[in-house]
Design an enzyme around this catalytic site. Sequence first.
Site, PDB file in Angstrom:
ATOM      1  N   LYS A   1       0.714  -1.359   0.244  1.00  0.00           N
ATOM      2  CA  LYS A   1      -0.098   0.000  -0.077  1.00  0.00           C
ATOM      3  C   LYS A   1       0.858   1.353  -0.012  1.00  0.00           C
ATOM      4  CE  LYS A   1      -3.898  -2.300   2.335  1.00  0.00           C
ATOM      5  NZ  LYS A   1      -4.550  -2.561   3.634  1.00  0.00           N
TER       6      LYS A   1
ATOM      7  N   GLN B   1      -4.906  -1.294   9.715  1.00  0.00           N
ATOM      8  CA  GLN B   1      -4.902  -2.728   9.046  1.00  0.00           C
ATOM      9  C   GLN B   1      -5.333  -3.682   9.948  1.00  0.00           C
ATOM     10  OE1 GLN B   1      -3.937  -3.222   5.731  1.00  0.00           O
ATOM     11  NE2 GLN B   1      -4.107  -5.527   6.085  1.00  0.00           N
TER      12      GLN B   1
ATOM     13  N   ASP C   1     -11.243   3.135   4.027  1.00  0.00           N
ATOM     14  CA  ASP C   1     -11.556   1.803   4.146  1.00  0.00           C
ATOM     15  C   ASP C   1     -13.200   1.596   3.917  1.00  0.00           C
ATOM     16  OD1 ASP C   1      -9.749  -0.387   4.253  1.00  0.00           O
ATOM     17  OD2 ASP C   1      -9.425   0.162   6.342  1.00  0.00           O
TER      18      ASP C   1
HETATM   19  N1  GUN Z   1      -7.255  -6.470   6.147  1.00  0.00           N
HETATM   20  C1  GUN Z   1      -7.615  -7.071   5.054  1.00  0.00           C
HETATM   21  N2  GUN Z   1      -8.314  -6.409   3.950  1.00  0.00           N
HETATM   22  C2  GUN Z   1      -8.430  -5.338   4.646  1.00  0.00           C
HETATM   23  C3  GUN Z   1      -8.869  -4.213   4.240  1.00  0.00           C
HETATM   24  O1  GUN Z   1      -9.449  -3.765   3.063  1.00  0.00           O
HETATM   25  N3  GUN Z   1      -8.435  -2.862   5.163  1.00  0.00           N
HETATM   26  C4  GUN Z   1      -8.014  -3.019   6.209  1.00  0.00           C
HETATM   27  N4  GUN Z   1      -7.898  -1.781   6.980  1.00  0.00           N
HETATM   28  N5  GUN Z   1      -7.680  -4.082   6.722  1.00  0.00           N
HETATM   29  C5  GUN Z   1      -7.688  -5.084   5.855  1.00  0.00           C
END
Ligand code: GUN
Length: 300
Positions: A54, A98, A121
């Site tokens: 990311k 995350q 998100d």
């Molecule tokens: N863990 C797995 N997928 C995601 C996501 O799309 N966002 C976040 N914050 N954590 C994740």
Amino acid sequence: MSAQIIDGKAFAAKLRGRISEEVAKLKNDHGMTPGLAVVLVGEDPASKVYVSSKGKMTKEVGMNSYEYKMPAETTQEELLAKVEELNNDENVHGILVQLPVPKHIDDHAIINAISPEKDVDGFHVINSGRLATGATGAQAPLVPCTPLGSLMLLKDHLGDLSGLNAVVVGRSNIVGKPMSQLLLGESCTVTTAHSRTKDLPEVVGRADIVVAAVGRPEMVKGEWIKEGATVIDVGINRIERDGKNILVGDVDTASAMERAGAITPVPGGVGPMTIACLLVNTLTAATRKLGLPQPDLLGK
Ligand code: GUN
């Protein structure tokens, strides 16, 4: 018949290219650089990989990337304090914590402490409520990235989705539920199926659109799928086969290729769209802060 492959990797690359152009315009015309803050608590190896890619892609489109790595023993109060600091930081337009967070931390409390305007998100109850109620304009939600990317691929492939039968297999807050809401917003007839659904093969067999997001390797079989249906495979499952570690989706791709009209591959389908849509949401959050209209990223 052999299904057409929906190339999410190429689509995501094009999308990131358009985002870079819009980021350059924001810098030039408004002196603003969008910033995305990602918080990782603990040492989960898969999460570390996601967070680092990311950060890399954020920088590649010209945005500022802020990464905060916090130890597994971090308390809920300490994490809430970090979120509050980022909520108040003018240079941060998007915040992502995350998931999963360590078990002693209540993830709902963390998600809902993020300012809804920075919730890239789209997990905050305000954003999920706005999605469920079809809010538009200044009230439009930030939409969870994986469903948003899946919808972009569907619309690019099928055009107008209205009236189609869509079956979403999976009911998570991250993918299944928001995906169903998005498809309903496109005037599909939506069924949300899950592990307790009776006669899942029959339910899937009625669908013009199948979205598989159950997290079980190759669970959806080709024989279940209606001839010509469009299949979006959200699963990313690591399995061992013939002594090798490989990635497979939630759909048995080989058999599905014989029935579907089109299908996303794993890897290279929905996966790359998720991070691209995180950047879409960060750009959206930044442009909204300036009161600018949403850039058209999908224009040909
Ligand atoms: N863990 C797995 N997928 C995601 C996501 O799309 N966002 C976040 N914050 N954590 C994740």
